[in-house]
Structure formats: structure tokens, C-alpha cells
Design an enzyme around this catalytic site. Structure first.
Site, mmCIF file in Angstrom:
data_model
loop_
_atom_site.group_PDB
_atom_site.id
_atom_site.type_symbol
_atom_site.label_atom_id
_atom_site.label_comp_id
_atom_site.label_asym_id
_atom_site.label_seq_id
_atom_site.Cartn_x
_atom_site.Cartn_y
_atom_site.Cartn_z
ATOM 1 C CE1 TYR A 15 11.542 -8.534 -1.071
ATOM 2 C CE2 TYR A 15 11.290 -6.230 -0.431
ATOM 3 C CZ TYR A 15 11.520 -7.560 -0.096
ATOM 4 O OH TYR A 15 11.724 -7.904 1.216
ATOM 5 C CE LYS A 54 -3.436 21.578 8.940
ATOM 6 N NZ LYS A 54 -4.749 21.509 8.283
#
Length: 369
Positions: free
Chosen positions: A262, A35
Site C-alpha cells: 500500500y 500476567k
């Protein structure tokens, strides 16, 4: 174009499958859980490899995955372990998929569609023995079985449940779930439904108790090379077969007091050589690895400096790297030289689990080696 890619070593996958299969009880199927795009590894290459090793039974997340897999493997047994609604019944039947029934309302809605097209939908009853997610509570299963017996559009092929704590050293709750499952099984059979197929065990359960094997075991994360640690009553040696790699896009030498990325969350304390790497959280590389993870360059672990950004990260090139041209491969997951970084390492640094790391990889370039 991104310089990031994934390599899949199907030779290792084959060895993992063989290692698991030879330990299973006689008559127990290996149900390979593929899956979510085979846990981020690639549904079709993984399933094709497994089929070539003799695996005949697969578990997918939804009908769409089931349809794709059916086109590739016409003779495979394919089970959808996620929720299937009435709008998907026709496709499920066209693709010959096994569907999970989770409660009475669900049964009635699916049966109505199947009956309208004068056919039967193959189903397993999903029994909630303590997971608390999908499924019929074990004490309600017998009554539901009576009602299913009267329907014309549902064919019950088996029953299943799912362990909540099989990756834990504490087996008591798993043992309780097995007893509840057996109780539900008796209730179903007492209502005239013969159970042809039973399965409850997963990767953790396989490692803990052979008595839980039943007719099939749904093995996922272990076959991808990440078994639960120190649980095993069986010796199953597996290795990761996915490597995630990228490239350097810039190298620069910076002085003491130089801030990175940042928010200026990292400032150099000495003259430092930095490398900007082509990967970021848009590729599935977690932002929580900011100032907290490593990559491999020339066989050396290089720490992430500053925040992970959308498409790039910055790492410090330590002394072990030595001379560097900038054309070297950067390993995000995998082995290089004597060093290795696994999805479990990234998970530990990011405070999550290997499943999330692997299924978050969004790199489109996948190479079979």
C-alpha cells in the site's frame, strides 16, 4: 488458516529460573510474574514449568487469570497485581487469591462484600512510593492501617510497592522509593499490624541491589530472556525461550521500478526477488516495522519492503538466501543459523519495548518443544 505459530522451549525457561533463583538472598521467594498470558508466552505452560522447578508464588494481572491458574496449580500462592473491584471478591476468595488494596474507598468496598459472606479476603497493601499508578501514597498508609485494623473482612498478609526506574543506571529514585517504603512499613507496624511479607523489587531491581530482595522479588521480563542491559550486580544468564515463525506464501521476481504494498512506499532499484510472508498487524506484527524490520530465511536477514498489511508482509530475498523452494520456515522472533532476531530487536525497530512486542503476539498456534 494462518501459517504462523509460536514455539516455547521449556528447557530454556527452566535454566532461566534456576539461574535467577540461585542468586537470590536466603529466604527470598521468586514471585514469577505471569500476567498478560505470561507476557504472551502462554500462562499455563509457563506456570506449569515454573512449578516443576520449585516456584510456588505467581503474580497475575486479574482475577480471571488467577482463576485459570488456580485450576491448574491448586497449591500455588497467587497474587493479583491489577485492580480488583467488589464484583470480583467472591471469585477471588473462591480461588484463594491475594488482592492488592489501593486506597481507603477500595478497602471499604471489598471489605463489605467479604464481611457479608462472613469470610476474610487475603490482601497486600499496595503502597505508591513514586510510581504514581495504583496504590496508597506512602504518607497515608499509617492512617489507612488504623482503619483496616478495625475491619472484619480484610486480612492483611503483606505490603508491596513498585519501582518506577529500576531499569535505569540512576539508582537514586529507586533508593528513595525504598526509604519511603520502609517509612510506610514502620507506620503500619506502629498501628498494630504485623507485616508478614514485604516485596518491592522487580527484574531491574533484582539486577541492581541485593538489599532490595526482602521476602520476595517479582521477576517478569528477565525470566522471559530479556534482562535490562548492563545493570547487573549479579551474574544471571538468561535466554529468550519464545520463537515466532511463519511461512512464505509466494515468491516472485520483479524488475527495476516495481512498487510494493500500500502507498507504494518502496520501489525496487534493481531486479529483485520478493517473498510474501503470512503475518501482519492482525497477528501482532507492528505496522511500524514497515520498511524497517527484518525476518530470517535460511539463516539470512531479509528486509521488509513496503508497508506491513493486516495479514501479510513482503520481504526482499537477499543473495545469502540462495536457492529457495518456498517451503522454508520464516523466523520473526528467534534464531536461525548464526542469525537471531529478538523481541528487543523488533522493539528497537518499532520504537517500543520488548514487553509490548511479546504481549501483542496474537498467534493461536502454540507449540511446546
Amino acid at each position: 488458516m494462518s501459517k504462523t505459530w509460536v514455539e516455547i522451549d521449556t528447557g530454556i525457561l527452566k535454566k532461566n529460573i534456576l539461574a535467577a533463583r540461585k542468586t537470590l538472598s536466603v529466604g527470598t521467594d521468586l514471585i514469577f510474574v505471569v500476567k498478560s498470558n505470561a507476557y504472551g508466552h502462554g500462562l499455563l505452560p509457563v506456570a506449569d514449568t515454573a512449578w516443576s522447578c520449585g516456584v510456588k508464588f505467581f503474580a497475575v494481572a486479574n482475577v480471571d487469570e488467577g482463576r485459570i491458574l488456580r485450576d491448574a496449580l491448586p497449591k500455588a500462592m497467587i497474587m493479583v497485581v491489577g485492580f480488583v473491584d467488589e464484583n470480583e471478591v467472591r471469585e477471588a476468595m473462591r480461588s484463594n487469591l491475594i488482592v492488592m488494596l489501593v486506597n481507603e474507598e477500595h478497602v471499604l468496598r471489598l471489605e463489605k462484600v467479604a464481611r457479608a459472606i462472613r469470610s476474610k479476603l487475603k490482601c497486600h497493601i499496595k503502597i505508591d512510593t513514586g510510581m504514581g499508578r495504583l496504590g496508597v501514597p506512602w504518607w497515608e498508609v499509617a492512617d489507612l492501617a488504623k482503619k483496616i485494623r478495625k475491619t472484619k473482612g480484610i486480612e492483611i498478609c503483606g505490603i508491596c510497592s513498585h519501582f518506577a526506574c529500576s531499569d535505569s543506571h540512576q539508582k537514586a529514585f529507586s533508593e528513595l522509593q525504598v526509604r519511603r517504603f520502609q517509612e510506610a512499613e514502620r507506620g503500619i507496624e506502629e498501628n498494630g499490624i504485623k507485616i508478614l511479607y514485604k516485596h518491592i523489587s522487580n527484574s531491574g531491581g533484582v539486577l541492581q541491589n541485593k538489599l532490595w530482595d526482602m521476602d520476595g522479588v517479582r521477576i517478569g521480563i528477565m525470566l522471559y530472556g530479556y534482562p535490562s542491559a548492563d545493570l547487573s550486580v549479579r551474574e544471571i544468564r538468561v535466554r529468550p525461550f519464545l520463537q515466532w515463525k511463519t511461512r512464505i506464501v509466494q515468491i516472485k521476481d520483479v524488475p527495476t521500478g516495481f512498487s510494493v504494498s500500500y502507498g507504494r512506499t518502496f520501489v525496487t532499484k534493481r531486479s529483485t526477488r520478493l517473498a510474501t510472508i503470512d503475518v501482519g498487524y492482525a497477528d501482532g506484527y507492528f505496522r511500524s516495522l514497515s520498511n524497517n524490520g527484518y525476518v530470517l530465511i535460511k539463516g539470512a536477514k531479509c528486509p521488509i519492503r513496503g508497508r506491513v498489511t493486516m495479514n501479510m508482509i513482503v520481504v526482499e530475498l537477499n543473495r545469502k538466501v540462495g536457492k529457495i523452494s518456498g517451503d522454508e520456515e520464516v523466523v520473526l522472533i528467534g534464531r536461525q543459523g548464526e542469525e537471531e532476531i529478538g523481541a528487543d530487536d523488533l522493539a528497537r525497530w518499532a520504537k517500543t519495548i520488548p514487553y509490548e512486542i511479546l504481549t501483542s503476539i496474537r498467534t493461536g498456534d502454540r507449540r511446546i518443544i
